[in-house]
Write a protein that holds these residues in place. Structure first.
Motif, short mmCIF file in Angstrom:
data_model
loop_
_atom_site.label_atom_id
_atom_site.label_comp_id
_atom_site.label_asym_id
_atom_site.label_seq_id
_atom_site.Cartn_x
_atom_site.Cartn_y
_atom_site.Cartn_z
N ARG A 78 3.06 -1.37 -8.46
CA ARG A 78 2.44 -0.25 -7.24
C ARG A 78 4.86 0.08 -6.68
O ARG A 78 4.67 -0.33 -5.09
CB ARG A 78 2.24 -1.73 -6.24
CG ARG A 78 0.57 -2.59 -6.75
CD ARG A 78 0.49 -2.47 -5.85
NE ARG A 78 0.49 -3.91 -5.02
CZ ARG A 78 0.96 -5.23 -4.90
NH1 ARG A 78 0.49 -5.25 -6.56
NH2 ARG A 78 1.53 -5.59 -4.30
N SER A 94 0.49 -1.28 -0.13
CA SER A 94 -0.06 -0.18 0.35
C SER A 94 0.76 1.07 -0.11
O SER A 94 1.76 1.09 0.20
CB SER A 94 -1.00 -0.12 1.14
OG SER A 94 -0.09 0.24 2.29
N THR A 121 -4.14 -0.62 -4.31
CA THR A 121 -4.13 -1.60 -5.88
C THR A 121 -3.93 -0.46 -6.89
O THR A 121 -3.57 0.41 -7.34
CB THR A 121 -6.01 -1.29 -6.01
OG1 THR A 121 -6.20 -2.22 -5.13
CG2 THR A 121 -5.93 -2.35 -7.39
N ASP A 170 1.02 1.94 -11.45
CA ASP A 170 0.60 0.39 -11.96
C ASP A 170 0.59 -0.84 -11.56
O ASP A 170 1.18 -1.45 -11.09
CB ASP A 170 0.93 -0.31 -13.24
CG ASP A 170 -0.05 1.42 -14.30
OD1 ASP A 170 -0.05 1.10 -15.46
OD2 ASP A 170 -1.17 1.18 -13.68
N GLN A 193 -2.22 9.20 -6.70
CA GLN A 193 -2.67 8.11 -7.26
C GLN A 193 -0.91 7.05 -7.46
O GLN A 193 -0.08 7.74 -6.79
CB GLN A 193 -1.99 8.29 -9.16
CG GLN A 193 -2.46 7.61 -9.77
CD GLN A 193 -1.93 7.83 -11.33
OE1 GLN A 193 -1.85 8.94 -11.95
NE2 GLN A 193 -2.28 6.68 -12.59
N VAL A 195 -3.47 4.32 -1.21
CA VAL A 195 -4.27 3.39 -1.42
C VAL A 195 -3.25 2.07 -1.75
O VAL A 195 -2.17 2.34 -1.27
CB VAL A 195 -3.23 4.11 -3.48
CG1 VAL A 195 -4.77 5.75 -3.00
CG2 VAL A 195 -2.11 4.76 -3.47
N GLU A 200 -4.70 1.63 -8.77
CA GLU A 200 -5.43 3.37 -8.02
C GLU A 200 -5.22 4.78 -8.65
O GLU A 200 -4.16 5.19 -8.13
CB GLU A 200 -5.84 2.71 -6.96
CG GLU A 200 -6.96 3.14 -5.66
CD GLU A 200 -7.22 2.30 -4.56
OE1 GLU A 200 -5.77 1.18 -4.42
OE2 GLU A 200 -7.83 3.01 -4.09
N LYS A 239 -7.14 8.07 -6.20
CA LYS A 239 -7.82 8.71 -4.97
C LYS A 239 -7.86 10.15 -5.81
O LYS A 239 -7.26 11.02 -5.14
CB LYS A 239 -7.69 8.26 -3.76
CG LYS A 239 -8.69 6.48 -3.48
CD LYS A 239 -8.09 6.83 -2.14
CE LYS A 239 -9.17 5.20 -2.11
NZ LYS A 239 -8.56 4.54 -0.26
#
Lengths: 115, 110
Positions: free
Chosen positions: B69, B31, B51, B67, B64, B49, B54, B56
């Motif tokens: 992570r 995360s 995913t 991709d 953001q 965040v 992702e 928000k």
């Protein structure tokens, strides 16, 4: 709820002295943490605890000790203070959500100077 | 040693301008969290965040997660003086351990 409280707010130590930084939380959180923040920098994890009686080292544990005899309290002990330990110390607590989605609640910090 | 680098380190902008802060690492995180810290206080969580990819939004703030992570960005639209502070990202390493970034100090001038 008071949240996370830390005492003292400020302290000046001489080289070689010892002290205990106090941290108490009233949110019944399982997890508690100690971080240090050097000027203009992020936080580095010193020690953490996942419950009463269980503690483990973080990134920078040397020169520090902790204990966790109750859920509420997580004191940090400095033995033989050195100038390199001059920093702001933050205690935090969290409930313990899964997969890194936990919210850590931080105390106001203790500003320590070692001369 | 895992590192989480933020850029820029310092940012001083005029009220109403837009800005983006970046948080980068070679490590994969479970995360990514963003905190704001005011002088003399502890950090306060803004968002988490979890995913890859992702996005928000929190009013004028857009977060953001990359991709893969490994990285994240924080975009502020029409910055206000109340946005002034130290912004910290923190990467999750499993259930309860986090590594914090180096921080971005933002000053928004009226």
């Amino acid at each position: 709820n008071a949240g996370v409280t830390q005492t003292p707010k400020f302290r000046i130590l001489k080289i070689g002295q010892s002290m205990t930084l106090q941290c108490t939380q009233d949110m019944n959180h399982n997890y508690m943490y100690w971080y240090r923040q050097d000027p203009g920098m992020g936080l580095k994890l010193i020690y953490y605890s996942v419950g009463a009686g269980i503690t483990d080292k973080g990134e920078v544990p040397n020169g520090y000790n902790v204990s966790r005899s109750t859920t509420e309290d997580f004191p940090l002990r400095l033995e033989l203070a050195a100038p390199s330990q001059t920093s702001v110390y933050f205690c935090a607590s969290s409930y313990g959500a899964v997969y890194g989605t936990d919210t850590q609640y931080f105390g106001p910090g203790t500003r320590l100077t070692v001369l | 040693t895992q590192l989480l680098e933020q850029s820029p380190q310092f940012l001083s902008i005029q009220e109403g301008e837009n800005l983006t802060v970046y948080c980068n690492s070679s490590s994969v995180f479970s995360s990514l969290q963003w905190y704001r810290q005011e002088p003399g206080e502890g950090p306060v969580l803004l968002v988490t965040v979890v995913t890859g990819g992702e996005v928000k939004k929190l009013k004028r703030l857009t977060f953001q997660f990359g991709d893969a992570r490994k990285d994240s960005s924080l975009h502020i639209t029409a910055a206000q003086p109340g946005d002034t502070g130290l912004y910290l990202c923190a990467g999750g390493l499993g259930t309860y351990k986090y590594i914090f970034g180096t921080g971005t100090r933002l000053k928004v001038l009226a």
